[in-house]
Write an enzyme that holds these catalytic residues in place. Sequence first.
Site, short mmCIF file in Angstrom:
data_model
loop_
_atom_site.label_atom_id
_atom_site.label_comp_id
_atom_site.label_asym_id
_atom_site.label_seq_id
_atom_site.Cartn_x
_atom_site.Cartn_y
_atom_site.Cartn_z
N VAL A 134 14.23 -54.11 -80.38
CA VAL A 134 13.53 -53.67 -79.41
C VAL A 134 12.46 -54.64 -79.28
CG1 VAL A 134 11.84 -51.96 -78.52
CG2 VAL A 134 13.97 -51.20 -79.83
N ILE A 138 8.06 -58.86 -80.75
CA ILE A 138 6.99 -57.93 -80.73
C ILE A 138 7.14 -56.94 -81.68
CG2 ILE A 138 5.46 -56.30 -79.27
CD1 ILE A 138 6.79 -57.72 -76.63
N LYS A 207 16.77 -49.13 -75.65
CA LYS A 207 15.58 -49.67 -76.22
C LYS A 207 14.61 -48.38 -76.22
CE LYS A 207 16.12 -54.64 -75.27
NZ LYS A 207 15.52 -55.66 -74.47
#
Length: 435
Positions: A134, A138, A207
Site C-alpha cells: 500500500v 510511505i 489497497k
Amino acid sequence: MAEPLRIALAGLGTVGAGVIRLVEANAALIARRAGRPLQITAVSARDRNKDRGVDLSRYAWVDDMVILGERDDVDVVVELVGGSDGPALALARTTFEAGKSLVTANKAMIAHHGLELAAKAEAAKVGLKFEAAVAGGIPVIKGLREGAAANEIERVYGILNGTCNFILSTMEDTGRDFGDVLAEAQAKGYAEADPAFDIEGTDAAHKLSILAAISFGSQVDFGSVDTAGITRLRAADIAQADALGYVIRLIGMADTETVDGTNRLFQRVQPHLVPFDHPLAHVDGATNAVVAEGNFSGRLLFQGAGAGDGPTASAVVADLIDLARGEIGAPFSVPVAELEAMPRAETGHRLGRSYIRFMVADRPGVLAEITAALRDAGVSIESLIQKGRAGDAGAVMVSMVTHEGPESAVTEAIRLLDGSDSLTEPPLVMHLLGN
C-alpha cells in the site's frame, strides 16, 4: 553481532532488483539498525538469463519459486511476483507451512487472501509483512498499526494510485483530455500497456480494503468496495471543477457506522471533487497520500512516492528489518480471530454534495426535463452551468453541484432520467470531499 537473517527473493523485476541494490548499498547501516545483517541467499524469477543490472552470481538460483521457503538456508521469503493467485499464493502458503516468515508487496493477494495467510502466519508463529503493498515507500501501514495504535480510527481515505493521479493532475495542468494523457503516462512508464487495473480503480480498491481492515479491526472485504475509475472524465470536468474551487482526484475512502447494534463497513473508490484548501488537492503527479482521522490524534497525513523501485524496495527492506529484530505482530493489528466481519454499509442515507455532469441533445426542453427529475427526487441545485458544444456531434454539457442531501436522492434522479433520449450518454456523478 547475531547471525544474518537469510532471505529468499522471488521476483526480480524493478522492485526485486531494487531490493538487492538497497541491501547491498546500505548493508552496514541496515545491520546496525536491525541488530544483524540481512543476507540474500536464494533468488527466483521466470527468466534466468535476463539482464537486471545487478549481480546474481553470489545467490543460489531456484527455478521453482514455490519451494523457496523450504530451503534450509532461508529464514524469510520476499514475494515480488504479483497476482492474487498462481505462483505468488502458492509460494506464500508453502512458506508458512515451512515455518518461515513472508514479506510481500502484493496488494491483490493480500486483498483477496489476506485473512487466510494471516491465520497461517499466526499458527506458525511467523511474520506476514506487507508495508510495500500500500502506497509504495510511505510507511502508512506501520503508521496505522503502530503509531496510531492507541486511537480509534474514524475515517481513512486518500490518493492510492499514482497512475490515476498523474493523469488527473496532468489533465489539470495542460487542459488535455483523458486519452491523450493516458498515452503519455504509458510512454513514461507510469501506466501499463493494459492500464485497466489502475484507471478502473481496482488497484486503489485493493489497497483501500487493506487499510480499512487495519484501521477498523475488520476482516478484509475487497468484494464490498464500491469502485469507479476515471475513464469517463473529460477535460471539461477538470475545468469545471477548477472554476468551482476544486480539483478532481481518485479517492479511496472507508469508515464505519453502527446500525441496530451492528457495525457496518463503508468502502468506496471514486473520483471526487477536492477543495483547493484540502491537503489532498496539492498531491500531484504519481504521488500517493493517505489521511487517517484518529479520535485523539486528529488528522494524520502520510504522503510520498507510491511506486517505483527505490520507494517500494525501501518498504520491503523496512519489513525485513522488523523481522530481523524479532518484531512479528498481528498482520492486521489484532489476531485474525478478533477481526470483525462487518456487513457492507448502505449509502443512500449518507449526506453530501454531488457534482453531476450530463451530456445532452442540443434542443429546447432538455434542461427543463433534467431539473424536473431532480426536483421530483428531492435534489436541490446549488449551481448549474450549461456549456456550448463539447465536440460530440449535437451534444451539450450540462453540469451542476447539488446542495447537501442524501445520496439516495441523486440516485433517484438518475433513475428517473434513465432511458431519456435527451441524454447522449449516462450521467457522471462525483461526490465533493468535505474538509
